[in-house]
Design a protein around this motif. Structure first.
Motif, PDB file in Angstrom:
ATOM      1  N   GLU A  65      -4.429  -4.796  -5.516  1.00  0.00           N
ATOM      2  CA  GLU A  65      -3.613  -5.186  -4.371  1.00  0.00           C
ATOM      3  C   GLU A  65      -4.268  -6.384  -3.715  1.00  0.00           C
ATOM      4  N   THR A 105       0.830  -1.205   0.000  1.00  0.00           N
ATOM      5  CA  THR A 105       0.000   0.000   0.000  1.00  0.00           C
ATOM      6  C   THR A 105       0.868   1.261   0.000  1.00  0.00           C
ATOM      7  N   GLU A 129      -8.566  -2.814  -3.970  1.00  0.00           N
ATOM      8  CA  GLU A 129      -7.878  -3.261  -2.757  1.00  0.00           C
ATOM      9  C   GLU A 129      -8.523  -4.538  -2.246  1.00  0.00           C
ATOM     10  N   ASP A 135      -7.078   0.265   3.768  1.00  0.00           N
ATOM     11  CA  ASP A 135      -6.184   0.485   2.622  1.00  0.00           C
ATOM     12  C   ASP A 135      -6.857   1.382   1.585  1.00  0.00           C
ATOM     13  N   ALA A 136      -8.149   1.151   1.353  1.00  0.00           N
ATOM     14  CA  ALA A 136      -8.872   1.981   0.382  1.00  0.00           C
ATOM     15  C   ALA A 136      -8.892   3.437   0.843  1.00  0.00           C
ATOM     16  N   ASP A 167      -8.678  -7.123   0.973  1.00  0.00           N
ATOM     17  CA  ASP A 167      -8.308  -7.415   2.353  1.00  0.00           C
ATOM     18  C   ASP A 167      -9.345  -8.337   2.944  1.00  0.00           C
ATOM     19  N   VAL A 210     -10.926   4.188  -6.174  1.00  0.00           N
ATOM     20  CA  VAL A 210     -10.516   2.958  -5.476  1.00  0.00           C
ATOM     21  C   VAL A 210     -11.742   2.202  -5.007  1.00  0.00           C
ATOM     22  N   GLN A 268     -12.694  -1.085  -2.363  1.00  0.00           N
ATOM     23  CA  GLN A 268     -12.199  -2.052  -1.381  1.00  0.00           C
ATOM     24  C   GLN A 268     -13.018  -3.332  -1.479  1.00  0.00           C
TER      25      GLN A 268
END
Lengths: 230, 115
Positions: A132, A55, A75, A83-84, A77, A94, A96
């Motif tokens: 990611e 990140t 992102e 993270d977003a 997770d 972005v 998530q």
């Protein structure tokens, strides 16, 4: 049919299938790739253990390339939007994805993320799409998401033996990044030894060393990204 | 523990196959797991044990796993090294050290027995 006399008595039927268990995922990944290309983008799937700096590297990358390339991020997770939130603060679209326990992203989740991201794009165009993955050096390596490039990261504190211990991530990637090189003076980590082990598994792998914290080596990474977009 | 999601995919595939062949019970399933697939055979079997009993179609199914030996190929002369568990230090034919695994990363549903 019965084996003894040829009568029509039902018996076990043996079916030769010879189909990959990942066939459904791979077919969806191929659709994702077409979808990503329709946006004009190159997709990069980033794989590493938790805490290797994916990140932070993305934050620095966005800071440097934002005015030059249209960037979007998906992102992955297990839980949280953290993270977003960090990426959103850098001013790029972005999404998530939270897997709710699953240790990897798959093509179906990515497909959902892709549509959610597309909704945020004013002109439906992107140059670079970063995906990611969930922090995990094992499971994500099995699943094609529809990416064009796969990048595997190992940070200096993790130790140089990761390629030998987790071969699949290195065999399936195109680029190996050794991150947090500003910590080299404090750890027994030989980048040359790590690179050698990785290249033994995959001689076509490109290897880069960088520190997102100090910016050392970042130019090489940015040029690599630019070359993918050309 | 991505083995569990792969088992879920396998069970969906078995349901499709049973539907296509008019079968009501799967008795045997043969799956090939490559040594470089990143899949732990024990975890895969455990996942199957846990999930297969939940469906009448698969509750009596026996899972058979085949792990093919790994082959290495020389990037220099192209020759294949015999199947082995550890990577050879150098190519037995030309002596260079540029060897790469040849395949071995697949997970394939080979055969299903049903009635």
């Amino acid at each position: 049919m019965c084996d003894d006399c040829g009568c029509a008595a039902p018996g076990p039927k043996v079916v030769e299938v010879n189909q990959s268990l990942l066939a459904a995922n791979d077919a969806l990944a191929a659709k994702n790739r077409t979808h990503i290309e329709a946006l004009g983008a190159v997709a990069i799937n980033m794989i590493s253990s938790p805490g290797s700096g994916k990140t932070t590297l993305l934050e620095k990358t966005i800071e440097r390339l934002k005015g030059e390339l249209r960037i979007g991020v998906i992102e992955g997770d297990i839980e949280t939007e953290r993270d977003a939130d960090r990426i959103r603060a850098k001013g790029v679209p972005v999404v998530q994805l939270t897997t709710g326990g699953a240790c990897h992203l798959d093509a179906a989740l990515t497909h959902r993320g892709l549509h959610a991201l597309e909704d945020q794009l004013v002109d439906k165009k992107l140059d670079l799409l970063f995906i990611e993955n969930v922090g995990n050096l094992v499971c994500p390596a099995t699943f094609d998401l529809g990416e064009h490039q796969r990048v595997v990261l190992v940070s200096v504190p993790e130790g140089p033996d990761k390629p030998a211990k987790y071969p699949k991530a290195f065999v399936s990637s195109q680029l190996f990044i050794i991150s947090k090189t500003d910590l080299l003076p404090y750890f027994d980590f030989s980048p040359a030894a790590a690179a050698k082990e990785a290249l033994q598994l995959n001689p076509r792998l490109a290897v880069m060393e960088l520190s997102a914290a100090t910016g050392e080596g970042l130019d090489g990474w940015l040029d690599y990204l630019r070359s993918l977009c050309r | 523990m991505h083995e569990l999601s792969l088992v879920q995919g396998l069970l969906r595939q078995l349901a499709d196959l049973a539907g296509k062949h008019g079968a009501t019970s799967v008795s045997r399933v043969k799956v090939e797991i490559g040594p470089l697939s990143g899949i732990v055979v024990d975890s895969f079997c455990f996942g199957f044990e846990v999930l297969a009993v939940e469906d009448e179609l698969t509750q009596r199914a026996i899972l058979e796993i085949v792990v093919p030996p790994l082959q290495y190929q020389c990037c220099h002369c192209g020759s294949s090294c015999p199947a082995t568990t550890t990577m050879p230090d150098s190519c037995p034919r030309c002596g260079t050290t540029l060897l790469v695994p040849a395949g071995g990363d697949g997970i394939v549903l080979l055969q299903v027995e049903m009635e």
